[in-house]
Scaffold this motif. Structure first.
Motif, PDB file in Angstrom:
ATOM      1  N   ALA A  46       1.975  65.934 -56.982  1.00  0.00           N
ATOM      2  CA  ALA A  46       2.650  66.582 -58.123  1.00  0.00           C
ATOM      3  C   ALA A  46       1.585  66.786 -59.192  1.00  0.00           C
ATOM      4  O   ALA A  46       1.007  65.819 -59.708  1.00  0.00           O
ATOM      5  CB  ALA A  46       3.792  65.709 -58.633  1.00  0.00           C
ATOM      6  N   LEU A  47       1.295  68.054 -59.512  1.00  0.00           N
ATOM      7  CA  LEU A  47       0.151  68.404 -60.362  1.00  0.00           C
ATOM      8  C   LEU A  47       0.622  68.855 -61.741  1.00  0.00           C
ATOM      9  O   LEU A  47       1.681  69.477 -61.886  1.00  0.00           O
ATOM     10  CB  LEU A  47      -0.655  69.535 -59.713  1.00  0.00           C
ATOM     11  N   ASP A  48      -0.205  68.539 -62.749  1.00  0.00           N
ATOM     12  CA  ASP A  48       0.078  69.062 -64.092  1.00  0.00           C
ATOM     13  C   ASP A  48      -0.565  70.435 -64.245  1.00  0.00           C
ATOM     14  O   ASP A  48      -1.132  70.987 -63.293  1.00  0.00           O
ATOM     15  CB  ASP A  48      -0.389  68.071 -65.159  1.00  0.00           C
ATOM     16  N   SER A  49      -0.508  70.998 -65.439  1.00  0.00           N
ATOM     17  CA  SER A  49      -1.018  72.356 -65.670  1.00  0.00           C
ATOM     18  C   SER A  49      -2.526  72.435 -65.553  1.00  0.00           C
ATOM     19  O   SER A  49      -3.090  73.534 -65.434  1.00  0.00           O
ATOM     20  CB  SER A  49      -0.578  72.853 -67.052  1.00  0.00           C
ATOM     21  N   ASN A  50      -3.216  71.286 -65.556  1.00  0.00           N
ATOM     22  CA  ASN A  50      -4.671  71.269 -65.379  1.00  0.00           C
ATOM     23  C   ASN A  50      -5.068  71.084 -63.916  1.00  0.00           C
ATOM     24  O   ASN A  50      -6.257  71.039 -63.593  1.00  0.00           O
ATOM     25  CB  ASN A  50      -5.285  70.149 -66.206  1.00  0.00           C
ATOM     26  N   GLY A  51      -4.074  70.929 -63.029  1.00  0.00           N
ATOM     27  CA  GLY A  51      -4.372  70.725 -61.617  1.00  0.00           C
ATOM     28  C   GLY A  51      -4.671  69.283 -61.279  1.00  0.00           C
ATOM     29  O   GLY A  51      -5.200  69.006 -60.194  1.00  0.00           O
ATOM     30  N   HIS A  52      -4.365  68.386 -62.210  1.00  0.00           N
ATOM     31  CA  HIS A  52      -4.597  66.961 -61.952  1.00  0.00           C
ATOM     32  C   HIS A  52      -3.326  66.317 -61.380  1.00  0.00           C
ATOM     33  O   HIS A  52      -2.208  66.646 -61.779  1.00  0.00           O
ATOM     34  CB  HIS A  52      -5.018  66.249 -63.230  1.00  0.00           C
ATOM     35  N   VAL A  53      -3.526  65.348 -60.495  1.00  0.00           N
ATOM     36  CA  VAL A  53      -2.394  64.677 -59.857  1.00  0.00           C
ATOM     37  C   VAL A  53      -1.774  63.680 -60.829  1.00  0.00           C
ATOM     38  O   VAL A  53      -2.452  62.774 -61.329  1.00  0.00           O
ATOM     39  CB  VAL A  53      -2.840  63.939 -58.574  1.00  0.00           C
ATOM     40  N   VAL A  54      -0.470  63.850 -61.102  1.00  0.00           N
ATOM     41  CA  VAL A  54       0.221  62.910 -61.996  1.00  0.00           C
ATOM     42  C   VAL A  54       1.203  62.022 -61.222  1.00  0.00           C
ATOM     43  O   VAL A  54       1.675  61.010 -61.745  1.00  0.00           O
ATOM     44  CB  VAL A  54       0.979  63.647 -63.110  1.00  0.00           C
ATOM     45  N   ALA A  55       1.517  62.408 -59.973  1.00  0.00           N
ATOM     46  CA  ALA A  55       2.435  61.604 -59.163  1.00  0.00           C
ATOM     47  C   ALA A  55       2.289  62.019 -57.698  1.00  0.00           C
ATOM     48  O   ALA A  55       1.749  63.102 -57.395  1.00  0.00           O
ATOM     49  CB  ALA A  55       3.882  61.770 -59.619  1.00  0.00           C
ATOM     50  N   VAL A  56       2.749  61.144 -56.822  1.00  0.00           N
ATOM     51  CA  VAL A  56       2.759  61.424 -55.381  1.00  0.00           C
ATOM     52  C   VAL A  56       4.214  61.486 -54.939  1.00  0.00           C
ATOM     53  O   VAL A  56       4.952  60.492 -55.057  1.00  0.00           O
ATOM     54  CB  VAL A  56       2.012  60.328 -54.582  1.00  0.00           C
ATOM     55  N   ASN A  57       4.637  62.653 -54.461  1.00  0.00           N
ATOM     56  CA  ASN A  57       6.037  62.845 -54.080  1.00  0.00           C
ATOM     57  C   ASN A  57       6.454  61.840 -53.001  1.00  0.00           C
ATOM     58  O   ASN A  57       5.734  61.638 -52.018  1.00  0.00           O
ATOM     59  CB  ASN A  57       6.237  64.274 -53.561  1.00  0.00           C
ATOM     60  N   ALA A  58       7.624  61.187 -53.195  1.00  0.00           N
ATOM     61  CA  ALA A  58       8.001  60.118 -52.268  1.00  0.00           C
ATOM     62  C   ALA A  58       9.427  60.223 -51.774  1.00  0.00           C
ATOM     63  O   ALA A  58       9.700  60.023 -50.588  1.00  0.00           O
ATOM     64  CB  ALA A  58       7.790  58.745 -52.927  1.00  0.00           C
ATOM     65  N   THR A  59      10.374  60.520 -52.671  1.00  0.00           N
ATOM     66  CA  THR A  59      11.790  60.435 -52.304  1.00  0.00           C
ATOM     67  C   THR A  59      12.560  61.596 -52.887  1.00  0.00           C
ATOM     68  O   THR A  59      12.287  62.040 -53.996  1.00  0.00           O
ATOM     69  CB  THR A  59      12.403  59.110 -52.815  1.00  0.00           C
ATOM     70  N   ILE A  60      13.561  62.037 -52.116  1.00  0.00           N
ATOM     71  CA  ILE A  60      14.452  63.101 -52.575  1.00  0.00           C
ATOM     72  C   ILE A  60      15.775  62.478 -52.993  1.00  0.00           C
ATOM     73  O   ILE A  60      16.283  61.563 -52.343  1.00  0.00           O
ATOM     74  CB  ILE A  60      14.702  64.126 -51.452  1.00  0.00           C
ATOM     75  N   LEU A  61      16.339  62.976 -54.090  1.00  0.00           N
ATOM     76  CA  LEU A  61      17.653  62.517 -54.548  1.00  0.00           C
ATOM     77  C   LEU A  61      18.610  63.703 -54.530  1.00  0.00           C
ATOM     78  O   LEU A  61      18.905  64.308 -55.555  1.00  0.00           O
ATOM     79  CB  LEU A  61      17.566  61.936 -55.961  1.00  0.00           C
ATOM     80  N   PRO A  62      19.128  64.065 -53.341  1.00  0.00           N
ATOM     81  CA  PRO A  62      19.983  65.261 -53.263  1.00  0.00           C
ATOM     82  C   PRO A  62      21.268  65.120 -54.066  1.00  0.00           C
ATOM     83  O   PRO A  62      21.834  66.111 -54.515  1.00  0.00           O
ATOM     84  CB  PRO A  62      20.289  65.359 -51.757  1.00  0.00           C
ATOM     85  N   GLU A  63      21.738  63.898 -54.280  1.00  0.00           N
ATOM     86  CA  GLU A  63      22.986  63.738 -55.032  1.00  0.00           C
ATOM     87  C   GLU A  63      22.798  64.049 -56.510  1.00  0.00           C
ATOM     88  O   GLU A  63      23.775  64.142 -57.260  1.00  0.00           O
ATOM     89  CB  GLU A  63      23.522  62.301 -54.854  1.00  0.00           C
ATOM     90  N   PHE A  64      21.558  64.182 -56.959  1.00  0.00           N
ATOM     91  CA  PHE A  64      21.297  64.522 -58.355  1.00  0.00           C
ATOM     92  C   PHE A  64      20.683  65.916 -58.453  1.00  0.00           C
ATOM     93  O   PHE A  64      19.661  66.123 -59.103  1.00  0.00           O
ATOM     94  CB  PHE A  64      20.366  63.488 -58.989  1.00  0.00           C
ATOM     95  N   GLY A  65      21.285  66.856 -57.768  1.00  0.00           N
ATOM     96  CA  GLY A  65      20.872  68.253 -57.887  1.00  0.00           C
ATOM     97  C   GLY A  65      19.481  68.527 -57.378  1.00  0.00           C
ATOM     98  O   GLY A  65      18.796  69.411 -57.873  1.00  0.00           O
ATOM     99  N   GLY A  66      19.040  67.800 -56.357  1.00  0.00           N
ATOM    100  CA  GLY A  66      17.733  68.044 -55.770  1.00  0.00           C
ATOM    101  C   GLY A  66      16.588  67.403 -56.504  1.00  0.00           C
ATOM    102  O   GLY A  66      15.440  67.798 -56.350  1.00  0.00           O
ATOM    103  N   ALA A  67      16.874  66.389 -57.333  1.00  0.00           N
ATOM    104  CA  ALA A  67      15.800  65.701 -58.043  1.00  0.00           C
ATOM    105  C   ALA A  67      14.931  64.934 -57.063  1.00  0.00           C
ATOM    106  O   ALA A  67      15.378  64.493 -56.004  1.00  0.00           O
ATOM    107  CB  ALA A  67      16.394  64.751 -59.084  1.00  0.00           C
ATOM    108  N   ASN A  68      13.652  64.765 -57.442  1.00  0.00           N
ATOM    109  CA  ASN A  68      12.700  64.059 -56.602  1.00  0.00           C
ATOM    110  C   ASN A  68      12.051  62.929 -57.392  1.00  0.00           C
ATOM    111  O   ASN A  68      11.905  63.011 -58.623  1.00  0.00           O
ATOM    112  CB  ASN A  68      11.613  65.014 -56.094  1.00  0.00           C
ATOM    113  N   ILE A  69      11.623  61.911 -56.660  1.00  0.00           N
ATOM    114  CA  ILE A  69      10.930  60.776 -57.274  1.00  0.00           C
ATOM    115  C   ILE A  69       9.501  60.752 -56.760  1.00  0.00           C
ATOM    116  O   ILE A  69       9.267  60.822 -55.554  1.00  0.00           O
ATOM    117  CB  ILE A  69      11.634  59.444 -56.951  1.00  0.00           C
TER     118      ILE A  69
END
Length: 530
Positions: free
Chosen positions: A490-513
């Motif tokens: 998960a990259l910010d506007s500078n192309g730097h990594v701010v998080a590593v995608n791990a989990t999907i929360l489909p019950e919350f409108g497709g939110a991800n952790i």
């Protein structure tokens, strides 16, 4: 005679034993198990108020009212005579007088005991054969006039008592040994049944886990009919993806730059692990039939065995990872690098006596015609993260930079990964590629990815979202992704990594952790320390 002849054999004086002619063996009542010796020419059988049977000389006595019968020696045996007002039964027949034979059953009155008459040759047997004891029990059960239940219980009880007390020492020891052996065998059989039941339960659990995991694995592969369906849906999916990317590029030039600069460092991971039987140290393999093809059960499940001659069973998986700049390392999720740790699989494998083992882990990078192999460096115990080592040739001019600070709520993030795995790559590959696969029949999990790589069709998908929440252990955002996107940066506007995608929360409108980047820094520090 002034000694009580109704006594146990070992208590009989020698003088009496020398003259003994016969005896009465008491089978019921308080005198049960006692012997009434007969050595006189004339004797009376008396039953007192205590219901004990006693044999007295046939002379006048004050307790004559207790006398039930008179016994007279005839030279060969005794004759029995019922005294007045006394009822005597011999072998179940009421008599006045009777000539007694060896083994006769005598019942002295309605409430009196039952005895067996035996002639003897001046000796008393110290033990009885089992058949004699059982014969006495049968005779008692047949001749007694008591209720059936009562005489049956008496017969059984007396038989057991006499077998335990009146048989030979050798017989009793033998019976005890046999009982010990039988008890040991029953205990061993019981334990064997328990162990067998446990083994069956463990095997059933193991097969269930294997079957369910293989079912998930088959979702990654494609059949010919599924390829045809993909072809039919390809135009719509391809146009949709192209429009999304075009809109993203038009709306935000910085996002297009980040996607363009980062894509080459985002890897498609393809792997498979097997199971090794701990006891034998062998991998579980497919069992082949006479035609050389893997056998299946009537329910369609594969037949597997450590001694099978087919290929090892494979639990196939895909995921996403990304290279670090100047590090020769690739970041992904722990549940991607160690897929057996997902859910309760590891516990089920351990209970089944199995140990998972990575068979193959390949890294496909955009622009590289062939994959490279990766190996696990370290995994985190506190976060869903793992580091893989890759050859230096794969990292040349590639790699992403980790952000040093924390993002803020409301910041935009771009997630770049391989959502839906091979299916998304096939959807992007085009109709001609699908047609070629259909013609050659190359729908194998491994060959599809290899063909995509050869034709430079390994390319991740990008999605944009907003950070909604930040905690010490998670970054929550709404960038669209799905299965296969685990491990994506998960990259910010500078192309730097701010998080590593791990989990999907489909019950919350497709939110991800996503796992915060600080956890990646911590894992890198552990690697250096080790």
């Amino acid at each position: 005679m002034d000694q009580d002849p109704t006594t146990e054999p070992e208590d009989v004086p020698q003088a009496i034993n020398d003259d003994v002619r016969a005896f009465l063996e008491n089978l019921t009542g308080p005198s049960r198990g006692r012997i009434g010796w007969l050595s006189l020419d004339q004797a009376r059988v008396c039953i007192g108020a205590d219901r004990l049977l006693r044999i007295d000389p046939d002379v006048a006595a004050t307790d004559s009212a207790e006398a039930r019968a008179r016994l007279s020696w005839s030279g060969e045996t005794y004759e029995i005579e019922a005294l007045s007002d006394a009822d005597i039964w011999v072998n179940g027949r009421k008599i006045g007088t009777a000539h007694l034979m060896h083994g006769d059953m005598i019942e002295f009155g309605e409430d009196g005991p039952m005895s067996r008459f035996r002639l003897c040759d001046h000796t008393f047997p110290t033990s009885w054969p089992v058949e004699e004891i059982l014969s006495d029990a049968v005779a008692y059960a047949r001749t007694s006039r008591r209720p059936f239940g009562s005489r049956l219980s008496n017969a059984l009880f007396d038989s057991v008592r006499r077998i335990l007390l009146e048989t030979t020492i050798v017989f009793r020891v033998t019976v005890i040994l046999v009982l010990v052996v039988l008890t040991t065998f029953v205990a061993w059989q019981y334990r064997s049944d328990i162990l067998l039941q446990q083994s069956i339960q463990e095997e059933a659990l193991r097969l269930e886990v294997i079957a369910s995991t293989l079912a998930e694995t088959r979702q990654e592969a494609l059949t010919a009919s599924e390829l045809a369906t993909l072809r039919e849906q390809l135009d719509l999916q391809l146009n949709t993806n192209a429009e999304r990317l075009s809109v993203l590029e038009r709306r935000l030039g910085a996002s297009a730059r980040v996607i363009s600069d980062s894509t080459a460092s985002v890897a498609f991971l393809q792997g498979a692990y097997g199971l090794r039987q701990v006891e034998s140290g062998k991998l579980l393999r497919h069992v082949l039939g006479a035609d050389g093809l893997p056998l299946r059960t009537p329910l369609g499940k594969p037949v597997i065995d450590p001694d099978g001659t087919g290929n090892p069973i494979e639990f196939q998986f895909t995921g996403t990872g990304f290279l670090l700049k100047d590090g020769g390392q690739l970041v992904t999720n722990r549940h991607v690098a160690l897929p057996w740790t997902n859910g309760d699989r590891m516990l089920a494998f351990e209970q089944g006596g199995l140990a998972p083992e990575m068979l193959k882990l390949l890294v496909f990078l955009p622009g590289l015609p062939v994959p490279v192999e990766a190996a696990l460096l370290i995994s985190s115990d506190t976060a869903d993260l793992a580091l893989l080592s890759v050859p230096a040739s794969a990292t040349m001019d590639r790699g992403l930079t980790l952000a040093q600070g924390e993002p803020e709520i409301g910041d935009e993030v771009i997630v770049i990964g391989f959502s839906t795995g091979l299916r998304a790559l096939l959807a992007q590959a085009g109709r001609d590629f699908l047609t070629s696969l259909q013609e050659t029949g190359e729908t194998n999990f491994w060959t599809i990815a290899a063909r995509l790589s050869e034709e430079n069709r390994i390319a991740p998908l990008a999605s944009r979202g907003i950070i909604a929440q930040i905690t010490k252990k998670a970054v929550v955002y709404d960038a669209e992704t799905t299965v296969g996107g685990s491990g994506a940066p998960a990259l910010d506007s500078n192309g730097h990594v701010v998080a590593v995608n791990a989990t999907i929360l489909p019950e919350f409108g497709g939110a991800n952790i996503g796992v915060p980047v600080r956890e990646v820094h911590r894992l890198l520090a552990e690697t250096v320390a080790n």
